[in-house]
Design a protein around this motif. Structure first.
Motif, PDB file in Angstrom:
ATOM      1  N   UNK A  53       0.872  -1.177   0.000  1.00 40.94           N
ATOM      2  CA  UNK A  53       0.000   0.000   0.000  1.00 40.94           C
ATOM      3  C   UNK A  53       0.906   1.223   0.000  1.00 40.94           C
ATOM      4  N   UNK A  54       0.665   2.146  -0.935  1.00 40.69           N
ATOM      5  CA  UNK A  54       1.499   3.335  -1.069  1.00 40.69           C
ATOM      6  C   UNK A  54       1.092   4.386  -0.039  1.00 40.69           C
ATOM      7  N   UNK A  55       2.081   4.883   0.706  1.00 42.72           N
ATOM      8  CA  UNK A  55       1.866   5.921   1.717  1.00 42.72           C
ATOM      9  C   UNK A  55       2.782   7.098   1.444  1.00 42.72           C
ATOM     10  N   UNK A  56       2.365   8.266   1.905  1.00 44.32           N
ATOM     11  CA  UNK A  56       3.202   9.464   1.884  1.00 44.32           C
ATOM     12  C   UNK A  56       3.317   9.935   3.335  1.00 44.32           C
ATOM     13  N   UNK A  57       4.544  10.310   3.732  1.00 48.14           N
ATOM     14  CA  UNK A  57       4.797  10.754   5.105  1.00 48.14           C
ATOM     15  C   UNK A  57       4.795  12.275   5.138  1.00 48.14           C
TER      16      UNK A  57
END
Length: 73
Positions: A53-57
């Protein structure tokens, strides 16, 4: 539809974290949860896959200190 996300609290929450600190905290989170981590970008914006699952911090201010907010992208 709502996007999922999670927060990672920082030890030194009064100092704005560097990209190295952010990546290190994300790695520790993945190890503690047993999820597979793959960084897409270690420069801002920091993006990564956690169990595919692609996440951005993003850095956010919570309870008087900085926190890492990771949200689905």
């Amino acid at each position: 539809m709502f996007k999922k996300g999670f927060h990672i609290d920082l030890e030194d929450s009064l100092t704005y974290p560097s990209t190295k600190v952010i990546c290190s905290n994300i790695e520790n989170y993945a190890i503690s949860t047993g999820e597979k981590l793959d960084f897409v970008s270690t420069q801002r914006p920091i993006t990564f896959h956690l169990d595919n699952v692609l996440y951005v911090a993003e850095i956010s201010m919570l309870r008087g200190g900085y926190s890492i907010h990771c949200k689905e992208n």
